[in-house]
Every structure is written in structure tokens, then in C-alpha cells.
Design a protein around this motif. Structure first.
Motif, mmCIF file in Angstrom:
data_model
loop_
_atom_site.group_PDB
_atom_site.id
_atom_site.type_symbol
_atom_site.label_atom_id
_atom_site.label_comp_id
_atom_site.label_asym_id
_atom_site.label_seq_id
_atom_site.Cartn_x
_atom_site.Cartn_y
_atom_site.Cartn_z
ATOM 1 N N ARG A 82 -53.836 21.324 47.386
ATOM 2 C CA ARG A 82 -54.212 20.820 46.071
ATOM 3 C C ARG A 82 -55.330 21.696 45.500
ATOM 4 O O ARG A 82 -56.032 22.398 46.248
ATOM 5 N N ARG A 83 -55.452 21.670 44.184
ATOM 6 C CA ARG A 83 -56.550 22.345 43.490
ATOM 7 C C ARG A 83 -57.213 21.343 42.543
ATOM 8 O O ARG A 83 -56.520 20.589 41.857
ATOM 9 N N SER A 84 -58.515 21.342 42.512
ATOM 10 C CA SER A 84 -59.228 20.505 41.555
ATOM 11 C C SER A 84 -59.019 21.064 40.150
ATOM 12 O O SER A 84 -58.755 22.258 39.968
ATOM 13 N N PHE A 85 -59.121 20.179 39.158
ATOM 14 C CA PHE A 85 -58.882 20.575 37.773
ATOM 15 C C PHE A 85 -59.969 20.005 36.878
ATOM 16 O O PHE A 85 -60.258 18.803 36.919
ATOM 17 N N ASP A 86 -60.589 20.891 36.089
ATOM 18 C CA ASP A 86 -61.599 20.490 35.110
ATOM 19 C C ASP A 86 -60.949 20.498 33.735
ATOM 20 O O ASP A 86 -60.609 21.557 33.202
ATOM 21 N N ALA A 87 -60.781 19.320 33.146
ATOM 22 C CA ALA A 87 -60.070 19.202 31.875
ATOM 23 C C ALA A 87 -60.811 19.884 30.729
ATOM 24 O O ALA A 87 -60.183 20.370 29.780
ATOM 25 N N LYS A 88 -62.140 19.929 30.791
ATOM 26 C CA LYS A 88 -62.904 20.531 29.692
ATOM 27 C C LYS A 88 -62.731 22.040 29.649
ATOM 28 O O LYS A 88 -62.522 22.635 28.600
ATOM 29 N N SER A 89 -62.817 22.665 30.799
ATOM 30 C CA SER A 89 -62.713 24.128 30.856
ATOM 31 C C SER A 89 -61.294 24.610 31.107
ATOM 32 O O SER A 89 -61.012 25.802 30.985
ATOM 33 N N MET A 90 -60.404 23.675 31.476
ATOM 34 C CA MET A 90 -59.020 24.001 31.836
ATOM 35 C C MET A 90 -58.970 24.945 33.032
ATOM 36 O O MET A 90 -58.048 25.730 33.183
ATOM 37 N N LYS A 91 -59.969 24.852 33.920
ATOM 38 C CA LYS A 91 -60.038 25.718 35.091
ATOM 39 C C LYS A 91 -59.667 24.934 36.350
ATOM 40 O O LYS A 91 -59.925 23.727 36.462
ATOM 41 N N PHE A 92 -59.096 25.658 37.301
ATOM 42 C CA PHE A 92 -58.718 25.091 38.589
ATOM 43 C C PHE A 92 -59.627 25.624 39.678
ATOM 44 O O PHE A 92 -60.103 26.765 39.608
ATOM 45 N N GLY A 93 -59.865 24.804 40.693
ATOM 46 C CA GLY A 93 -60.652 25.217 41.831
ATOM 47 C C GLY A 93 -59.828 25.980 42.853
ATOM 48 O O GLY A 93 -58.638 26.251 42.656
ATOM 49 N N GLU A 94 -60.475 26.315 43.951
ATOM 50 C CA GLU A 94 -59.793 27.010 45.042
ATOM 51 C C GLU A 94 -58.811 26.065 45.732
ATOM 52 O O GLU A 94 -58.987 24.847 45.727
ATOM 53 N N PRO A 95 -57.771 26.610 46.332
ATOM 54 C CA PRO A 95 -56.810 25.740 47.034
ATOM 55 C C PRO A 95 -57.413 25.088 48.267
ATOM 56 O O PRO A 95 -58.131 25.729 49.034
ATOM 57 N N GLU A 96 -57.122 23.805 48.434
ATOM 58 C CA GLU A 96 -57.550 23.046 49.603
ATOM 59 C C GLU A 96 -56.310 22.610 50.385
ATOM 60 O O GLU A 96 -55.356 22.091 49.804
ATOM 61 N N MET A 97 -56.346 22.786 51.686
ATOM 62 C CA MET A 97 -55.250 22.318 52.521
ATOM 63 C C MET A 97 -55.306 20.797 52.637
ATOM 64 O O MET A 97 -56.325 20.226 53.007
ATOM 65 N N VAL A 98 -54.211 20.131 52.297
ATOM 66 C CA VAL A 98 -54.114 18.677 52.432
ATOM 67 C C VAL A 98 -53.384 18.313 53.717
ATOM 68 O O VAL A 98 -53.803 17.436 54.463
ATOM 69 N N TYR A 99 -52.299 19.003 53.980
ATOM 70 C CA TYR A 99 -51.535 18.774 55.205
ATOM 71 C C TYR A 99 -50.949 20.095 55.674
ATOM 72 O O TYR A 99 -50.132 20.706 54.988
ATOM 73 N N ASP A 100 -51.378 20.532 56.850
ATOM 74 C CA ASP A 100 -50.899 21.786 57.430
ATOM 75 C C ASP A 100 -49.608 21.509 58.204
ATOM 76 O O ASP A 100 -49.602 21.392 59.426
ATOM 77 N N ALA A 101 -48.529 21.410 57.462
ATOM 78 C CA ALA A 101 -47.247 21.089 58.089
ATOM 79 C C ALA A 101 -46.781 22.211 59.008
ATOM 80 O O ALA A 101 -46.186 21.958 60.058
ATOM 81 N N ALA A 102 -47.029 23.455 58.602
ATOM 82 C CA ALA A 102 -46.584 24.585 59.413
ATOM 83 C C ALA A 102 -47.203 24.541 60.808
ATOM 84 O O ALA A 102 -46.575 24.958 61.789
ATOM 85 N N ALA A 103 -48.419 24.023 60.904
ATOM 86 C CA ALA A 103 -49.056 23.907 62.213
ATOM 87 C C ALA A 103 -48.346 22.888 63.090
ATOM 88 O O ALA A 103 -48.427 22.950 64.323
ATOM 89 N N ASP A 104 -47.657 21.951 62.471
ATOM 90 C CA ASP A 104 -46.846 20.977 63.208
ATOM 91 C C ASP A 104 -45.402 21.432 63.354
ATOM 92 O O ASP A 104 -44.540 20.643 63.762
ATOM 93 N N SER A 105 -45.131 22.668 62.960
ATOM 94 C CA SER A 105 -43.792 23.266 63.063
ATOM 95 C C SER A 105 -42.762 22.509 62.230
ATOM 96 O O SER A 105 -41.599 22.372 62.624
ATOM 97 N N VAL A 106 -43.198 22.020 61.077
ATOM 98 C CA VAL A 106 -42.296 21.378 60.133
ATOM 99 C C VAL A 106 -42.595 21.907 58.743
ATOM 100 O O VAL A 106 -43.546 22.671 58.532
ATOM 101 N N SER A 107 -41.784 21.499 57.778
ATOM 102 C CA SER A 107 -41.955 21.928 56.399
ATOM 103 C C SER A 107 -42.064 20.702 55.503
ATOM 104 O O SER A 107 -41.217 19.812 55.552
#
Length: 527
Positions: A339-364
Motif C-alpha cells: 500500500r501507499r499513503s495518499f495526501d489528497a491536498k498535494s495529490m502525492k503518494f508515499g513510499e510503498p509499504e509491505m502489507v502481506y509478503d505472500a511470496a515469502a509464504d510461497s504463494v501469490s
């Protein structure tokens, strides 16, 4: 010139026969069959289809009509409170809609007892009773979905339809055959609404008269989203819950076919990024275009402060064409959720954050959907890839975003593919497609999701004729809840579709988040 009344066209005998037929029809439509006086008792549950035994349903759903297989006659007795009623027509149980509404109104938060009596040969059998549990919470009154033959070439015969869940009314939103066919044939897909309302919506048209249909304040118009700065036009969409912006993935998509696998077909991207489209400014800009990452299926959080999406790391070896290499290495592509955070005033997005590392569990993991209260992430998980509709191993999983724990969602999965899931606006109902019936056709299933975060037994979308699915030769996909129907007619959409689309303008976002490797802030367990 002679003026005739309707009666003058019939002989007296014919009029009598007609009146008898009408009266008989009226009696049959309002009568209730008697429970057989003689029968044997069975401790087995009845073999009914669809399987509505012990399901939990909304208090405003259409009647749960069903049939009993291998029976010549059926009588079903419904007990609610101190009242009872019976229904039965041949091997089917078709429930009067007005009486059904009365039952539901009296049974909110309670159960309806159902006793099934079935005749086979000359013998009647009374089966073990079951309950239909009625939740206090209602369901959104409308859904929409695409209808498609389960074929890989006949994409021209497509439509987007809407269904009133409180009864059996279905109407078309758009049918591509109205616009073009054969050499100029169209593909239509990916309808999306802003916050469950239809006055702001969109869907795509491919091939002949291609473009994206935008509806802004109930006014439809067509745009052309192709630019030299993006991979493609917008593909998989998600409307921001309050702002006039739509997040899209842009994809270079292909398909291949298995010769020795039950999955039959593999749909994969060779390249994909995430963009946003400003509806009012007619501008697009890039959100995420990380090298060697394939970003897909964006979805806004209900508060509009985060944009969730799936992303898979895939580095080409450049020994063959990318399309060929992707086909060769298809089973190594695994998506995780960011996910990326979103600032509606500036229309800018933050850096990507890992929510669920599925690949580490060998799934997609793919198709992230956040519950309306922001508490849960509902996601499809399979062994590989992002297009799980043809993957028998694909199931629905639920992550608690507070604890970061993820689990297979109970009572909804089968040994066939489950995918394309959506939340109702109150967060109490989930709709998804499943191939559990025959592995060829995808059907719609609905499950109650209670306040404790537990899903209840899923049930198939009710139809007026309980044998409907045995002869309906189309698949459902992309089910979306709506609080109201689409008011624009298919003819109005077709008129706009034949026009040239308005070209969008690409602008640089000036966003540092367009490039760079994502950080992993996740802590999760899978069970």
C-alpha cells in the motif's frame, strides 16, 4: 368499418375454457400443497440445489427457491414463529415473493425451519429439517457483473448486467453487440463505482470502438487513455471513495494454454504499473513504476488515505522475448500486497509499504479488497500468478489489519477456484465467484460476515427458477455491490461508445515514489 370487442373474437365455449384456465392458473399460483399423510422418516438431509441448508441470509434477499434432485414431487413446509406455510411445484420449491418477504420481516435475527418431503416412485420421504437463518442486517439492493461465455475467442458476446437482489429483476447496463461485432467486435470489462453509487462509474471497451466510458454526475462520455508515457490505457480500476480520481493498473497482458493442467489457461502480465486518472482535469499520472516489479489491481482504502495493490518481483533474463520468458516461467510469479499513503491536498503518494509478503509464504496474493470499516483485507491466494479465476487452488483469505494475522476464510472456499470478491457497503456481506459447481462456469456466491469477523456458509445467488444454472451457459465475473441501479440506458452508452474518445493528458507526478524498492513493514502469520 366494424368495431369489435375482445369477446366477439371468441365462441361462448372458448370463453368458458379461457376463464377456467385463468381461474386454474390463479388457484395454482396462490395455492399451497398439503404435506403427505403417509411418509417414511429419514435422518439424512435433503439433496437440494442450490444448497441453502443452514445458510445465513439478508433480511431483504429474494426467495431461496430450490429443487430436490431425483424427486418427482416435493412439498416444503416453512415454520416461522407460530406460522407455517408450504410450497411445492413438481420437483421444485418456488416461494411466493410476498409471503417470503413476510417471513423475512418476522424472522430478523431468527431462523426459519424448513422440512422437505420428497416423492420418489410411489413413496414419500420426510428428510431431516434444516434452518435458514435471517440476519438483522440487509444487503445492498443491487449488484452488477459481467456475463461471458467460458470461451477464449467468443469475447464479442459480452454484457454488463445489474440485478435487483430483493427480487429477480435483471437488466443490461451495456451490451457490446449493440455497438459492433465480428471484424469490429468489442470486449467490455471492469466496471467500477464510486462508493457504491452509480452516478460516478466507469467501464472499459476494447477492440472495436475501444476506450473507457466515464460517467460523471450521471453524464456518460468516452475517453482515450493511451499515452506514450504509459504501458497501456487504464485496465483494473478503483474509484477514490470521495474524490474524482480513479486508480488504474496499466498492463501488457497475454494468455497461454496448459495442455496437461486442470487450470486450462494462464493469464499473465509481462509488464504493469499503477497510475491515477483525474476525472475533472482529464489527466493521468504515474503512481508506481518500480523496475522489475509488476504492480496490479489497485484498491483504495475506505477513508481514501491509502492505495492498496499487488506487486510481483520479476527480473527478465533477456535471453528470449519477454512474452516467451513469462510463459516459460509462469509458475515463478508470486504477488505480494503493498500500500501507499495518499495526501489528497498535494495529490502525492508515499513510499510503498509491505502489507502481506505472500511470496515469502510461497504463494501469490491478488485482488486486495478492504472492508468498509477499514479493519480487514480480503484477498485471493493461489500458488502463482494474479489471474486466479482459472486456478483450482485459489481461495479467499482474510487479514486482520490490526494484528496482521491472515487466515483462510472459513465457510466460503471449495476445492475449485474462488475469486473476484467484493464487500457490501455495510461490511456484513461478501460476494465472490466460484467454479465449485462444475469447474467450467463461474457462479455468484454470497456469504454473511458477522461482527466478530467470522464468515458464514456461502449460498448461491437465488434465481426464480431453481434449475436456472443447469441451462444458463454463461459465467459471471467482477461482481460489485451497488446501493442503486445504473440509470443510463444501454442505448445511451452505445451512442457514446461510437464516438471518438477524448484524449487524456499525461503529467509528471513529481513523486519520488514512482521509483525505488519497497520497504517491508509487515509482520504476519498465515494459517
Amino acid at each position: 368499418m366494424h368495431t369489435h370487442t375482445l369477446n366477439s373474437f371468441f365462441t361462448p365455449l372458448a370463453r368458458i375454457a379461457c376463464l377456467v384456465a385463468i381461474a386454474t392458473c390463479m388457484i395454482c399460483c396462490t395455492s399451497h400443497p398439503d404435506v403427505p399423510q403417509s411418509y417414511s422418516n429419514s435422518q439424512e438431509e435433503p439433496n437440494i440445489y442450490p444448497d441453502y441448508k443452514d445458510v445465513t441470509i439478508p433480511s431483504n434477499i429474494a426467495p431461496l427457491n430450490f429443487s430436490v434432485r431425483n424427486a418427482s414431487e416435493v412439498v416444503a413446509r416453512f415454520t416461522y414463529g407460530a406460522k407455517t406455510t408450504t410450497f411445492g411445484e413438481g420437483h421444485k420449491v418456488v416461494i411466493d415473493q410476498d409471503e417470503w418477504k413476510e417471513m423475512l420481516n418476522q424472522c430478523k435475527g431468527k431462523s426459519i425451519k424448513v422440512e422437505v418431503f420428497a416423492k420418489q416412485g410411489n413413496e414419500w420421504t420426510a428428510y431431516k429439517p434444516f434452518n435458514i437463518n435471517v440476519a438483522e442486517e440487509e444487503i445492498d439492493p443491487y449488484i452488477s457483473y459481467r456475463l461471458i461465455f467460458p470461451s477464449y475467442v467468443a469475447y464479442e458476446m459480452l454484457s454488463i448486467s445489474q440485478r435487483n437482489l430483493t427480487n429477480f429483476d435483471e437488466t443490461e447496463i451495456y451490451n457490446n453487440l449493440i455497438v459492433s461485432y465480428e471484424a469490429d467486435g468489442q470486449c467490455v470489462n471492469c466496471h467500477s463505482y464510486q462508493n457504491y453509487h452509480t452516478n460516478n462509474m466507469q467501464f472499459h471497451m476494447r477492440q472495436g470502438h475501444g476506450g473507457t466510458m466515464i460517467v460523471r454526475n450521471n453524464v456518460p462520455y468516452k475517453i482515450d487513455m493511451k499515452t506514450d508515457s504509459t504501458i497501456s490505457a487504464g485496465v483494473y480500476p478503483s474509484w477514490h471513495p470521495t474524490l474524482p480520481i480513479i486508480a488504474y493498473s496499466t498492463n501488457k497482458t497475454g494468455q497461454s494454454f496448459h495442455t496437461r493442467d486442470i487450470a486450462k489457461i494462464e493469464v499473465q502480465d509481462t509488464q504493469s504499473d499503477v497510475i491515477i486518472y483525474d476525472v475533472d482535469k482529464n489527466e493521468i499520472r504515474t503512481v508506481s513504476a518500480i523496475p522489475n516489479e509488476m504492480e496490479n489491481f489497485p484498491f483504495w482504502s475506505p477513508d481514501g488515505k491509502y492505495l492498496y495493490y499487488g506487486s510481483a518481483y520479476f527480473e527478465y533474463k533477456d535471453t528470449v522475448a519477454h512474452e516467451t520468458e513469462m510463459i516459460q516461467r509462469w509458475d515463478s510469479v508470486q504477488y505480494s500486497i503493498y500500500r501507499r499513503s495518499f495526501d489528497a491536498k498535494s495529490m502525492k503518494f508515499g513510499e510503498p509499504e509491505m502489507v502481506y509478503d505472500a511470496a515469502a509464504d510461497s504463494v501469490s496474493a491478488t485482488f486486495p479488497r478492504i472492508s468498509p470499516d477499514g479493519r480487514y483485507l480480503l484477498v485471493g491466494i493461489g500458488a502463482t500468478g494474479c489471474f486466479h479465476v482459472w486456478h483450482p487452488d485459489a481461495d479467499l483469505y482474510l487479514m486482520d489489519l490490526k494484528t496482521k494475522k491472515i487466515r483462510k476464510l472459513e465457510n466460503v472456499n471449495s476445492d475449485r477456484a474462488e475469486s473476484y470478491h467484493s464487500w457490501s457497503s455495510n461490511g456484513r456481506w461478501i460476494i465472490f465467484i466460484s467454479r465449485r459447481d462444475d469447474n467450467n462456469y463461474s457462479r455468484l456466491y454470497i456469504a454473511y460476515f458477522d461482527k466478530q469477523g467470522k464468515a458464514h456458509k456461502a449460498f448461491e445467488l437465488p434465481q426464480a427458477d431453481p434449475d436456472f444454472y443447469s441451462y444458463f451457459m454463461k459465467s459471471y465475473n467482477i461482481p460489485e455491490f451497488m446501493v442503486e441501479p445504473v440509470q443510463i440506458t444501454p442505448q445511451q452508452f452505445a451512442q457514446e461508445a461510437k464516438k471518438d474518445g477524448k484524449k487524456v493528458q499525461y503529467v509528471s507526478s513529481g513523486n519520488s515514489a514512482e521509483v525505488g524498492m519497497p520497504k517491508d513493514d509487515s509482520e504476519h502469520t498465515i494459517n
